[in-house]
Design an enzyme around this catalytic site. Sequence first.
Site, short mmCIF file in Angstrom:
data_model
loop_
_atom_site.label_atom_id
_atom_site.label_comp_id
_atom_site.label_asym_id
_atom_site.label_seq_id
_atom_site.Cartn_x
_atom_site.Cartn_y
_atom_site.Cartn_z
CE LYS A 76 2.52 -22.14 16.84
NZ LYS A 76 3.39 -21.01 17.04
CB CYS B 156 16.85 -24.43 37.41
SG CYS B 156 17.62 -23.00 36.64
CD GLU C 298 2.33 -17.69 16.44
OE1 GLU C 298 3.03 -17.54 15.42
OE2 GLU C 298 2.56 -18.57 17.29
CG ASN D 57 13.30 -23.41 39.61
OD1 ASN D 57 13.55 -22.67 38.66
ND2 ASN D 57 12.18 -24.11 39.71
N GLY D 58 14.60 -20.16 40.08
CA GLY D 58 13.89 -18.88 40.21
C GLY D 58 14.84 -17.72 40.01
CD GLU E 135 4.31 -24.22 14.07
OE1 GLU E 135 5.47 -24.50 13.82
OE2 GLU E 135 3.97 -23.32 14.86
NE ARG F 173 11.22 -30.24 33.18
CZ ARG F 173 10.66 -29.53 34.13
NH1 ARG F 173 10.99 -28.26 34.29
NH2 ARG F 173 9.79 -30.06 34.92
CE LYS G 54 11.08 -24.94 20.81
NZ LYS G 54 9.84 -24.21 20.46
CD1 TRP H 87 16.00 -21.49 31.24
CD2 TRP H 87 16.75 -22.95 29.76
NE1 TRP H 87 15.67 -21.04 30.00
CE2 TRP H 87 16.11 -21.91 29.06
CE3 TRP H 87 17.30 -24.00 29.02
CZ2 TRP H 87 16.01 -21.87 27.68
CZ3 TRP H 87 17.19 -23.97 27.64
CH2 TRP H 87 16.55 -22.92 26.99
CG HIS I 266 -7.50 -4.64 -1.57
ND1 HIS I 266 -7.83 -3.58 -2.36
CD2 HIS I 266 -7.63 -4.20 -0.29
CE1 HIS I 266 -8.12 -2.53 -1.60
NE2 HIS I 266 -8.01 -2.90 -0.34
C1 F6R Z 1 6.67 -21.73 15.14
C2 F6R Z 1 8.06 -21.68 15.54
C3 F6R Z 1 9.04 -21.04 14.63
C4 F6R Z 1 10.04 -20.21 15.45
C5 F6R Z 1 11.17 -19.70 14.53
C6 F6R Z 1 12.13 -18.81 15.27
O1 F6R Z 1 5.87 -22.30 16.11
O2 F6R Z 1 8.42 -22.16 16.58
O3 F6R Z 1 8.42 -20.27 13.67
O4 F6R Z 1 9.37 -19.16 16.05
O5 F6R Z 1 11.85 -20.78 13.97
O6 F6R Z 1 12.73 -19.50 16.31
P1 F6R Z 1 13.52 -18.74 17.44
O7 F6R Z 1 12.52 -17.94 18.21
O8 F6R Z 1 14.14 -19.83 18.26
O9 F6R Z 1 14.52 -17.87 16.77
#
Ligand code: F6R
Length: 618
Positions: free
Chosen positions: A495, A2, A491, A101-102, A498, A27, A613, A75, A514
């Site tokens: 990364k 927060c 993963e 905060n915490g 993307e 944020r 996001k 948050w 294979h």
């Molecule tokens: C990759 C990424 C996405 C999310 C996915 C699920 O870096 O951010 O693959 O992991 O869209 O998002 P959440 O976790 O918000 O359901």
Amino acid sequence: MCGIVGYIGKGDAVAIGLDCLKRLEYRGYDSAGIAFFDAEENRVRSAKTLKGVADLGRVIDEKKTSPVAICHTRWATHGGVSEINAHPHGDCHGEIWVAHNGIIENYKELKKWLTARGHTFVSETDTEVVPHLIEEIIKGNKARGGNPSLAHAVREALGQLKGAYGLVIMDKTHPETLIAARNFSPLLLGVTDSGYVVASDATAILKHTNRVIYLDDGDMAVLTGTGHEVYDVGKNLRETTEHTIEWSPEEAEKGGYPHFMLKEIFEEPDALKNAIRGRLVPQEGLAKLGGLADVEERLRNAKRILIVACGTAYYAGKIGEYMLEEYAGIPVEVDVASEFRYRKPVFQEGDVVLAISQSGETADTAGAIREAKEKGVLCVGIVNAVGSTIARETDAGVYAHIGPEISVASTKAFTAQVAILALFAVYIGRMRGMSLATGKRVAEELQKIPELVAHILETQVEHIKEVAEKYREAKNFMFLGRKYNYAVALEGALKLKETAYVHAEGISAGEIKHGPIAMIDKDFPAVVIAPKDSVYEKMAGTIAEVRAREGRVIAIATEGDEALREAADDVFYIPKTLEMLTPILAVIPLQLFAYYAAVLRGHNVDRPRNLAKSVTVE
Ligand code: F6R
């Protein structure tokens, strides 16, 4: 997590407080609030809103001035997103006010004790115990003829709090005093020409001052408009040093990091501490997951766990599958949520659906839960955003407590999700025959994980940057892993795709023979995750196979493994840990590698093209 702000001095505390708070809004917090001393009415007034800081000004009548104010952007952690749960929180008489905060870990015990002594609570937050506790202590001190001061009572109250806190505290009876206290949550004092401004983040105060005094864990600062005293954990007055912050406000938003993605990678040790804090009893080899208490019996009798998630969260789920099967002996299936909801899954009695989501708003994951709930299946969640759709629609769950993740590419959420899955494996495993010794071992190793991540960040970053530069021309990458680190390969590849827009495939190392090995040549490097674990020999074999086809290899290896230094072209070292926890360490170099690959290619790291996001549409 927060954002908190406090001001005391000759300036206008309301205006300065709100201005500082506004600077934390980027944020994406969920609610905001202010409390200030209204001298005309001789009372503390408070206002709260779910609409953002600008709305607070409207609610409180902007012309109000005050010598002291505390403000907060929330948050949510304990209790959903609502005005009642927004801070600051007051005592029974609206005199003592606190912004926090915490997480106060022992708030339930304190709440019970204070309720028995006649205190009335209005919110669901952990924070609200703090003003009531201070009120109770002052009352007791007065009754005994002891020291009735706010500072004295706060010091006593801090001694009773367990957990993490950054606190700002004000009291109607002492409007000349503002108190700030810190324990495992950030807090600093800004020295302005007109007084003091306290904040959880330098970003908030830079418009008003760049002169700061950093508080240490255990510190309590007593501020008046004209002076400050800082007491250390041993209650001794300590010397303070003023520092100058050199950042511009824009740099400060990112804590001096060029991008949120890098900032969030560097936040991972703290994020992991927050995800684990208060949830392990190492001496008993137990995990305490309060959010699952209501469904504990149903989990004890569960026959199968179906994990649903998307993207990075889905890869965390795959690691969870291995953990739960190996350590809790329960069958697990993991599905991409968008497939799960349309493939007409056949449910059986004793099924539990576990949804994993950072945002809690991913449409496919929410859809998968609805599909399961319609069939009467118990749904639990691992979610970061409190009060989000998935948090609300699951029957019970565990919050990640990592604060907002701003960069589109998920980093700290992944490692926190994996850590919580390890907690979940201990939690459910110990109900189903996991030995005390195993529970202890996992708990002890998990507790060390934040430090081990910090160690990687201290030792590997420059090297990873150089290696990213060395492979700058590569247009394709293969990421290879087995067992726990198969999902890390997936993963790592995601990364890179993307953020750097470089083609990358994550493949189970056992599968390359294979088919995929046909692609390997001198221009198609492989990132091979090969820590010293139960599949180490097999991964060493994979490295040899790739090298035999002239493929270059970047290996992720355990510190001290000289053999892989010889066998691979480049190595990123990670410390030794329990096999099931290696993904948390192994992914860190891959996140950094993707980050630097993206920076070198000149991309907008925090906002990759075509991505959002949170994916709230199918
Ligand atoms: C990759 C990424 C996405 C999310 C996915 C699920 O870096 O951010 O693959 O992991 O869209 O998002 P959440 O976790 O918000 O359901």
